[in-house]
Design a protein around this motif. Sequence first.
Motif, PDB file in Angstrom:
ATOM      1  N   TRP A   1      -8.358  16.625 -14.949  1.00 36.58           N
ATOM      2  CA  TRP A   1      -9.439  15.837 -15.528  1.00 36.58           C
ATOM      3  C   TRP A   1      -9.581  16.092 -17.028  1.00 36.58           C
ATOM      4  CZ3 TRP A   1     -10.026  19.708 -11.913  1.00 36.58           C
ATOM      5  CH2 TRP A   1     -10.566  20.906 -12.372  1.00 36.58           C
ATOM      6  N   GLN A   2      -8.986  17.159 -17.518  1.00 36.01           N
ATOM      7  CA  GLN A   2      -9.041  17.456 -18.944  1.00 36.01           C
ATOM      8  C   GLN A   2      -7.944  16.735 -19.722  1.00 36.01           C
ATOM      9  OE1 GLN A   2      -8.851  21.732 -19.322  1.00 36.01           O
ATOM     10  NE2 GLN A   2     -10.913  22.035 -18.524  1.00 36.01           N
ATOM     11  N   GLY A   3      -7.155  15.906 -19.036  1.00 36.55           N
ATOM     12  CA  GLY A   3      -6.026  15.255 -19.686  1.00 36.55           C
ATOM     13  C   GLY A   3      -4.773  16.098 -19.492  1.00 36.55           C
ATOM     14  N   GLY A   4      -3.774  15.797 -20.288  1.00 35.65           N
ATOM     15  CA  GLY A   4      -2.530  16.553 -20.168  1.00 35.65           C
ATOM     16  C   GLY A   4      -1.578  15.931 -19.169  1.00 35.65           C
ATOM     17  N   MET A   5      -1.299  14.645 -19.368  1.00 37.95           N
ATOM     18  CA  MET A   5      -0.338  13.937 -18.536  1.00 37.95           C
ATOM     19  C   MET A   5       0.717  13.328 -19.457  1.00 37.95           C
ATOM     20  SD  MET A   5      -1.352  14.111 -15.291  1.00 37.95           S
ATOM     21  CE  MET A   5      -0.846  12.652 -14.366  1.00 37.95           C
ATOM     22  N   SER A   6       1.965  13.423 -19.063  1.00 38.23           N
ATOM     23  CA  SER A   6       3.060  12.875 -19.860  1.00 38.23           C
ATOM     24  C   SER A   6       3.562  11.584 -19.223  1.00 38.23           C
ATOM     25  CB  SER A   6       4.204  13.893 -19.943  1.00 38.23           C
ATOM     26  OG  SER A   6       5.416  13.277 -20.322  1.00 38.23           O
ATOM     27  N   PHE A   7       3.629  10.518 -20.034  1.00 35.18           N
ATOM     28  CA  PHE A   7       4.175   9.275 -19.496  1.00 35.18           C
ATOM     29  C   PHE A   7       5.613   9.473 -19.044  1.00 35.18           C
ATOM     30  CE2 PHE A   7       7.124   5.833 -20.286  1.00 35.18           C
ATOM     31  CZ  PHE A   7       6.683   4.910 -19.359  1.00 35.18           C
ATOM     32  N   HIS A   8       6.403  10.150 -19.867  1.00 36.26           N
ATOM     33  CA  HIS A   8       7.824  10.298 -19.551  1.00 36.26           C
ATOM     34  C   HIS A   8       8.024  11.106 -18.272  1.00 36.26           C
ATOM     35  CE1 HIS A   8       7.648   9.419 -23.901  1.00 36.26           C
ATOM     36  NE2 HIS A   8       8.715   8.690 -23.633  1.00 36.26           N
ATOM     37  N   GLY A   9       7.191  12.141 -18.074  1.00 40.85           N
ATOM     38  CA  GLY A   9       7.251  12.876 -16.816  1.00 40.85           C
ATOM     39  C   GLY A   9       6.810  12.022 -15.652  1.00 40.85           C
ATOM     40  N   GLY A  10       5.753  11.222 -15.876  1.00 43.25           N
ATOM     41  CA  GLY A  10       5.286  10.325 -14.828  1.00 43.25           C
ATOM     42  C   GLY A  10       6.328   9.290 -14.466  1.00 43.25           C
TER      43      GLY A  10
ATOM     44  N   LEU B   1      10.245   7.192 -10.602  1.00 45.06           N
ATOM     45  CA  LEU B   1      11.626   6.824 -10.259  1.00 45.06           C
ATOM     46  C   LEU B   1      12.108   7.588  -9.027  1.00 45.06           C
ATOM     47  CD1 LEU B   1      13.282   6.623 -13.799  1.00 45.06           C
ATOM     48  CD2 LEU B   1      12.542   4.729 -12.326  1.00 45.06           C
ATOM     49  N   VAL B   2      11.773   8.862  -8.956  1.00 48.57           N
ATOM     50  CA  VAL B   2      12.134   9.640  -7.767  1.00 48.57           C
ATOM     51  C   VAL B   2      11.427   9.075  -6.535  1.00 48.57           C
ATOM     52  CG1 VAL B   2      11.972  11.902  -6.649  1.00 48.57           C
ATOM     53  CG2 VAL B   2      12.634  11.750  -9.062  1.00 48.57           C
ATOM     54  N   ALA B   3      10.131   8.769  -6.692  1.00 45.80           N
ATOM     55  CA  ALA B   3       9.358   8.225  -5.571  1.00 45.80           C
ATOM     56  C   ALA B   3       9.909   6.876  -5.123  1.00 45.80           C
ATOM     57  CB  ALA B   3       7.888   8.087  -5.975  1.00 45.80           C
TER      58      ALA B   3
ATOM     59  N   VAL C   1       3.431   9.444 -10.216  1.00 45.52           N
ATOM     60  CA  VAL C   1       2.719   9.464 -11.495  1.00 45.52           C
ATOM     61  C   VAL C   1       2.013  10.794 -11.705  1.00 45.52           C
ATOM     62  CG1 VAL C   1       0.741   8.507 -12.743  1.00 45.52           C
ATOM     63  CG2 VAL C   1       2.408   6.981 -11.686  1.00 45.52           C
ATOM     64  N   VAL C   2       1.235  11.217 -10.718  1.00 45.01           N
ATOM     65  CA  VAL C   2       0.409  12.416 -10.875  1.00 45.01           C
ATOM     66  C   VAL C   2       1.271  13.677 -10.956  1.00 45.01           C
ATOM     67  CG1 VAL C   2      -1.377  13.836  -9.813  1.00 45.01           C
ATOM     68  CG2 VAL C   2      -1.579  11.341  -9.783  1.00 45.01           C
TER      69      VAL C   2
ATOM     70  N   SER D   1       0.828  -1.209   0.000  1.00 48.94           N
ATOM     71  CA  SER D   1       0.000   0.000   0.000  1.00 48.94           C
ATOM     72  C   SER D   1       0.862   1.259   0.000  1.00 48.94           C
ATOM     73  CB  SER D   1      -0.934   0.010   1.216  1.00 48.94           C
ATOM     74  OG  SER D   1      -1.857  -1.048   1.148  1.00 48.94           O
ATOM     75  N   ASP D   2       1.917   1.270   0.833  1.00 55.23           N
ATOM     76  CA  ASP D   2       2.819   2.421   0.854  1.00 55.23           C
ATOM     77  C   ASP D   2       3.539   2.575  -0.483  1.00 55.23           C
ATOM     78  OD1 ASP D   2       2.162   3.112   3.419  1.00 55.23           O
ATOM     79  OD2 ASP D   2       3.912   2.180   4.348  1.00 55.23           O
ATOM     80  N   LEU D   3       3.949   1.462  -1.061  1.00 57.93           N
ATOM     81  CA  LEU D   3       4.627   1.488  -2.353  1.00 57.93           C
ATOM     82  C   LEU D   3       3.741   2.122  -3.420  1.00 57.93           C
ATOM     83  CD1 LEU D   3       7.144   0.434  -4.029  1.00 57.93           C
ATOM     84  CD2 LEU D   3       5.698  -1.537  -4.567  1.00 57.93           C
ATOM     85  N   ILE D   4       2.478   1.711  -3.479  1.00 55.34           N
ATOM     86  CA  ILE D   4       1.553   2.240  -4.479  1.00 55.34           C
ATOM     87  C   ILE D   4       1.256   3.712  -4.208  1.00 55.34           C
ATOM     88  CG2 ILE D   4      -0.732   2.016  -5.518  1.00 55.34           C
ATOM     89  CD1 ILE D   4       1.269  -0.251  -6.151  1.00 55.34           C
ATOM     90  N   PHE D   5       1.191   4.091  -2.940  1.00 53.98           N
ATOM     91  CA  PHE D   5       0.959   5.506  -2.598  1.00 53.98           C
ATOM     92  C   PHE D   5       2.106   6.370  -3.109  1.00 53.98           C
ATOM     93  CE2 PHE D   5       1.614   9.058   0.405  1.00 53.98           C
ATOM     94  CZ  PHE D   5       0.428   9.749   0.180  1.00 53.98           C
ATOM     95  N   TYR D   6       3.323   5.933  -2.854  1.00 51.54           N
ATOM     96  CA  TYR D   6       4.484   6.677  -3.363  1.00 51.54           C
ATOM     97  C   TYR D   6       4.442   6.735  -4.889  1.00 51.54           C
ATOM     98  CZ  TYR D   6       7.271   7.243   0.928  1.00 51.54           C
ATOM     99  OH  TYR D   6       7.759   7.647   2.154  1.00 51.54           O
ATOM    100  N   GLY D   7       4.135   5.602  -5.507  1.00 50.74           N
ATOM    101  CA  GLY D   7       4.079   5.562  -6.961  1.00 50.74           C
ATOM    102  C   GLY D   7       2.997   6.470  -7.525  1.00 50.74           C
ATOM    103  N   ALA D   8       1.834   6.497  -6.873  1.00 53.53           N
ATOM    104  CA  ALA D   8       0.734   7.347  -7.345  1.00 53.53           C
ATOM    105  C   ALA D   8       1.120   8.822  -7.297  1.00 53.53           C
ATOM    106  CB  ALA D   8      -0.517   7.094  -6.505  1.00 53.53           C
ATOM    107  N   LEU D   9       1.786   9.227  -6.220  1.00 56.97           N
ATOM    108  CA  LEU D   9       2.251  10.616  -6.145  1.00 56.97           C
ATOM    109  C   LEU D   9       3.238  10.926  -7.272  1.00 56.97           C
ATOM    110  CD1 LEU D   9       2.845  11.199  -2.313  1.00 56.97           C
ATOM    111  CD2 LEU D   9       1.003  12.124  -3.737  1.00 56.97           C
TER     112      LEU D   9
END
Length: 262
Positions: free
Chosen positions: A92-101, A106-108, A64-65, A54-62
């Motif tokens: 919610w309008q989109g505008g997310m970069s995979f490479h930025g995520g 990786l930082v998380a 990603v977003v 759960s902690d791992l996914i929380f760090y990963g979610a932060l």
Amino acid sequence: MLIYPEIDPIAFQLGPLKVHWYGIMYLIGFSLAWILGAKRAKHPNAVITKDQVSDLIFYGALGVVLGGRLGYILFYNLPTYINTPLTIFKVWQGGMSFHGGLIGVLVAMWLYAHKINRRFFEITDFIAPLIPLGLMMGRIGNFINGELWGRPTDLPWGMIFPHAGDSIVRHPSQLYQAALEGVVLFIILWLFSKRPRPIMAVSGLFLMGYGIFRFLAEFARTPDAHLGFIAFDWMTMGQILTLPMLIIGGLLMGLAYFAKEE
């Protein structure tokens, strides 16, 4: 030609709160990552326990977003966000970069590895197979939003995307990416990681696999209108950003198996 199934991007509304399908897709993606992570944590010699998932996914979610949003701004649309900075919050309008995520994750993961006293690549090898189905859900969110449409095609499964502002039949490139970067990459990584592999090998395969599939899918995807082709009159920003992934992934795979032989 197939008919594009126009879907209201708002799934439902609770008073003033509008819940968008795009956000729901991300929630499903994180949930799938948690389920798969809990399953991987049961493997012998797993570097993550079930209680730590759960902690791992929380760090990963932060990662990603925050990384995905900042990456999109820096790589794809910096002038717009400089002029209208509050737009940064309209995820919610989109505008997310995979490479930025990816950079954000990786930082998380570096922070989380330090927290639990594990090596960085032990953690990235663990999470790599958890990522593709989340990517799939993100691409489905793009499809629902009617964004990131493909290039013109005469293939029978081509679609007219209303948001494109024309009547051109186009590739449903979002679904191509959902299939390649999502389903196919997941199967490859999941099967590969079921057996013990040298450290860095799973991470390297993820980078190479995603890089290849994204590079190929970009040939069916319309370049961002404000960017166009970046190099050689055919390379898009997505392809350029993917090249370092291919190089680094290949290096990691080589180091993983060279170190094993040593």
